[in-house]
Design a protein around this motif. Structure first.
Motif, PDB file in Angstrom:
ATOM      1  N   LYS A 230      23.996 -85.318 -12.045  1.00 31.94           N
ATOM      2  CA  LYS A 230      25.295 -85.910 -12.368  1.00 31.94           C
ATOM      3  C   LYS A 230      26.059 -85.116 -13.421  1.00 31.94           C
ATOM      4  CE  LYS A 230      23.899 -90.642 -11.226  1.00 31.94           C
ATOM      5  NZ  LYS A 230      23.660 -92.010 -11.748  1.00 31.94           N
ATOM      6  N   SER A 231      25.345 -84.316 -14.203  1.00 33.56           N
ATOM      7  CA  SER A 231      26.000 -83.623 -15.317  1.00 33.56           C
ATOM      8  C   SER A 231      26.082 -82.112 -15.103  1.00 33.56           C
ATOM      9  CB  SER A 231      25.246 -83.911 -16.615  1.00 33.56           C
ATOM     10  OG  SER A 231      23.910 -83.420 -16.531  1.00 33.56           O
ATOM     11  N   MET A 232      26.021 -81.680 -13.854  1.00 39.43           N
ATOM     12  CA  MET A 232      26.109 -80.250 -13.561  1.00 39.43           C
ATOM     13  C   MET A 232      27.387 -79.655 -14.155  1.00 39.43           C
ATOM     14  SD  MET A 232      24.808 -77.562 -12.082  1.00 39.43           S
ATOM     15  CE  MET A 232      23.501 -78.327 -11.122  1.00 39.43           C
ATOM     16  N   PRO A 233      27.282 -78.596 -14.968  1.00 35.54           N
ATOM     17  CA  PRO A 233      28.474 -77.990 -15.579  1.00 35.54           C
ATOM     18  C   PRO A 233      29.484 -77.531 -14.537  1.00 35.54           C
ATOM     19  CG  PRO A 233      26.485 -77.186 -16.637  1.00 35.54           C
ATOM     20  CD  PRO A 233      26.032 -77.978 -15.449  1.00 35.54           C
ATOM     21  N   GLU A 234      30.744 -77.735 -14.828  1.00 34.13           N
ATOM     22  CA  GLU A 234      31.823 -77.399 -13.899  1.00 34.13           C
ATOM     23  C   GLU A 234      31.851 -75.910 -13.592  1.00 34.13           C
ATOM     24  OE1 GLU A 234      35.678 -76.377 -12.289  1.00 34.13           O
ATOM     25  OE2 GLU A 234      34.970 -75.774 -14.281  1.00 34.13           O
ATOM     26  N   GLU A 235      31.400 -75.082 -14.511  1.00 30.73           N
ATOM     27  CA  GLU A 235      31.401 -73.636 -14.277  1.00 30.73           C
ATOM     28  C   GLU A 235      30.492 -73.261 -13.108  1.00 30.73           C
ATOM     29  OE1 GLU A 235      29.067 -71.340 -17.355  1.00 30.73           O
ATOM     30  OE2 GLU A 235      29.089 -73.313 -18.326  1.00 30.73           O
ATOM     31  N   TYR A 236      29.499 -74.106 -12.800  1.00 38.16           N
ATOM     32  CA  TYR A 236      28.648 -73.889 -11.630  1.00 38.16           C
ATOM     33  C   TYR A 236      29.128 -74.714 -10.438  1.00 38.16           C
ATOM     34  CZ  TYR A 236      25.518 -72.634 -15.528  1.00 38.16           C
ATOM     35  OH  TYR A 236      24.977 -72.126 -16.672  1.00 38.16           O
ATOM     36  N   SER A 237      29.463 -75.971 -10.678  1.00 46.04           N
ATOM     37  CA  SER A 237      29.730 -76.913  -9.587  1.00 46.04           C
ATOM     38  C   SER A 237      31.014 -76.596  -8.825  1.00 46.04           C
ATOM     39  CB  SER A 237      29.795 -78.347 -10.127  1.00 46.04           C
ATOM     40  OG  SER A 237      30.849 -78.488 -11.057  1.00 46.04           O
ATOM     41  N   LYS A 238      31.847 -75.706  -9.338  1.00 51.53           N
ATOM     42  CA  LYS A 238      33.077 -75.355  -8.612  1.00 51.53           C
ATOM     43  C   LYS A 238      32.789 -74.436  -7.424  1.00 51.53           C
ATOM     44  CE  LYS A 238      34.274 -71.415 -11.613  1.00 51.53           C
ATOM     45  NZ  LYS A 238      35.268 -70.875 -12.572  1.00 51.53           N
ATOM     46  N   PHE A 239      31.576 -73.880  -7.362  1.00 53.96           N
ATOM     47  CA  PHE A 239      31.235 -72.964  -6.274  1.00 53.96           C
ATOM     48  C   PHE A 239      30.692 -73.740  -5.073  1.00 53.96           C
ATOM     49  CE2 PHE A 239      31.313 -70.174  -9.909  1.00 53.96           C
ATOM     50  CZ  PHE A 239      31.823 -68.984  -9.401  1.00 53.96           C
ATOM     51  N   SER A 240      31.028 -73.241  -3.866  1.00 50.73           N
ATOM     52  CA  SER A 240      30.701 -73.972  -2.638  1.00 50.73           C
ATOM     53  C   SER A 240      29.196 -74.128  -2.451  1.00 50.73           C
ATOM     54  CB  SER A 240      31.301 -73.260  -1.425  1.00 50.73           C
ATOM     55  OG  SER A 240      30.766 -71.951  -1.293  1.00 50.73           O
ATOM     56  N   SER A 241      28.408 -73.110  -2.809  1.00 53.52           N
ATOM     57  CA  SER A 241      26.958 -73.205  -2.618  1.00 53.52           C
ATOM     58  C   SER A 241      26.365 -74.323  -3.476  1.00 53.52           C
ATOM     59  CB  SER A 241      26.291 -71.870  -2.956  1.00 53.52           C
ATOM     60  OG  SER A 241      26.601 -71.466  -4.281  1.00 53.52           O
ATOM     61  N   VAL A 242      26.840 -74.447  -4.710  1.00 53.53           N
ATOM     62  CA  VAL A 242      26.351 -75.496  -5.598  1.00 53.53           C
ATOM     63  C   VAL A 242      26.816 -76.859  -5.101  1.00 53.53           C
ATOM     64  CG1 VAL A 242      26.323 -76.357  -7.976  1.00 53.53           C
ATOM     65  CG2 VAL A 242      26.344 -73.889  -7.535  1.00 53.53           C
ATOM     66  N   GLN A 243      28.041 -76.942  -4.632  1.00 56.04           N
ATOM     67  CA  GLN A 243      28.544 -78.201  -4.068  1.00 56.04           C
ATOM     68  C   GLN A 243      27.692 -78.649  -2.877  1.00 56.04           C
ATOM     69  OE1 GLN A 243      32.659 -77.417  -3.172  1.00 56.04           O
ATOM     70  NE2 GLN A 243      33.201 -77.049  -5.321  1.00 56.04           N
ATOM     71  N   THR A 244      27.263 -77.685  -2.058  1.00 59.59           N
ATOM     72  CA  THR A 244      26.418 -78.004  -0.908  1.00 59.59           C
ATOM     73  C   THR A 244      25.099 -78.622  -1.355  1.00 59.59           C
ATOM     74  OG1 THR A 244      27.385 -76.234   0.435  1.00 59.59           O
ATOM     75  CG2 THR A 244      25.199 -77.017   1.073  1.00 59.59           C
ATOM     76  N   VAL A 245      24.494 -78.056  -2.400  1.00 58.65           N
ATOM     77  CA  VAL A 245      23.225 -78.581  -2.911  1.00 58.65           C
ATOM     78  C   VAL A 245      23.415 -79.986  -3.477  1.00 58.65           C
ATOM     79  CG1 VAL A 245      21.437 -78.280  -4.672  1.00 58.65           C
ATOM     80  CG2 VAL A 245      22.247 -76.308  -3.352  1.00 58.65           C
TER      81      VAL A 245
END
Length: 261
Positions: A230-245
């Motif tokens: 729930k607290s994944m940093p936005e600097e990572y979560s903006k990428f499609s691969s991270v969003q998929t996970v």
């Protein structure tokens, strides 16, 4: 009827495209549909309410669409759908769905099922999936696009394996594998990410670096796994691969998630 060898048996009611090929000693059941350019090499047995997509080739002694290995199956008219341009090698077995699992087993397009692989009832396979020799899927397993299951591996019922994940040979998979994950072992544990697969499929350097950082955050950061999701940093979560996970993790699961040792 298609190009059918004189020794093949095509039951009345089967739908065989004129451009399909049915080789020697094949048996095609009455509710089977073969699309254009389907090839049954020889000694292939296709039964049940089974639809095989254009360009798929099935090799000798494969058993496709016969009754599931499920004691709860009661003869319901469930379905097996196999996509286009698949290669199904010798001694592969694929069973249709059951009433308890949505009534359908589905194999996507461009899949390769090597010798002796087994796809049980109600499994859903994405596109470009590879099952290496004698890989076995229990009932209700879901595989995303580009998943590779190594030889002699077994996947437990209801397990989900996310897109682009890779399972090493001779592994026993009891819990969900995140997209892009790489897992192996007698009882499989995550060993990192399938970076080789990501590079082969054109993921950007930035996407890969972001996912590596997100992986470390998910599995070695502070707090619980659920809190870190729930607290994944936005600097990572903006990428499609991270969003998929993250999307995969937030979906319903019956088996929990595979973690690093």
């Amino acid at each position: 009827m298609g190009k059918i060898h004189q020794t093949a048996i095509i039951e009345d009611g089967a739908s065989v495209h004129p451009d399909a090929h049915v080789g020697p000693f094949c048996v095609v059941g009455k509710d089977v549909t073969l699309a254009a350019d389907v090839t049954l090499k020889s000694h292939v047995a296709v039964a049940g309410n089974t639809k095989i997509g254009r360009g798929t080739t099935i090799f000798p002694f494969a058993s496709v669409g016969h009754a599931p290995q499920d004691l709860k199956y009661n003869g319901e008219n469930s379905e097996l759908v196999i996509g286009e341009n698949c290669t199904i090698r010798e001694h592969v077995t694929i069973n249709p769905g059951t009433e308890g699992g949505g009534m359908q087993t589905r194999v996507g397009d461009n899949c390769l099922l090597m010798i002796g692989a087994h796809v049980a009832h109600d499994c859903i396979l994405g596109n470009h999936v590879i099952l290496v020799n004698n890989a076995t899927l229990g009932g209700h397993v879901a595989l995303g696009d580009f998943v590779i299951i190594g030889g002699l591996s077994a996947v437990h019922q209801f397990v989900r394996i996310g897109e682009h994940a890779m399972i090493g040979g001779a592994s026993g998979v009891e819990t969900d594998i995140i997209p892009f994950g790489s897992a192996t072992g007698n009882r499989a544990a995550l060993g990192g990410l399938n970076l080789t697969g990501m590079k082969r499929r054109g993921f950007s350097r930035e996407d890969i670096h972001a996912l590596r950082s997100a992986y470390k955050y998910l599995f070695s950061g502070d707090g619980t796994f659920a809190e870190r999701c729930k607290s994944m940093p936005e600097e990572y979560s903006k990428f499609s691969s991270v969003q998929t996970v993250l999307k995969f993790i937030n979906e319903e699961t019956k088996r929990g998630f595979c973690h690093p040792e």
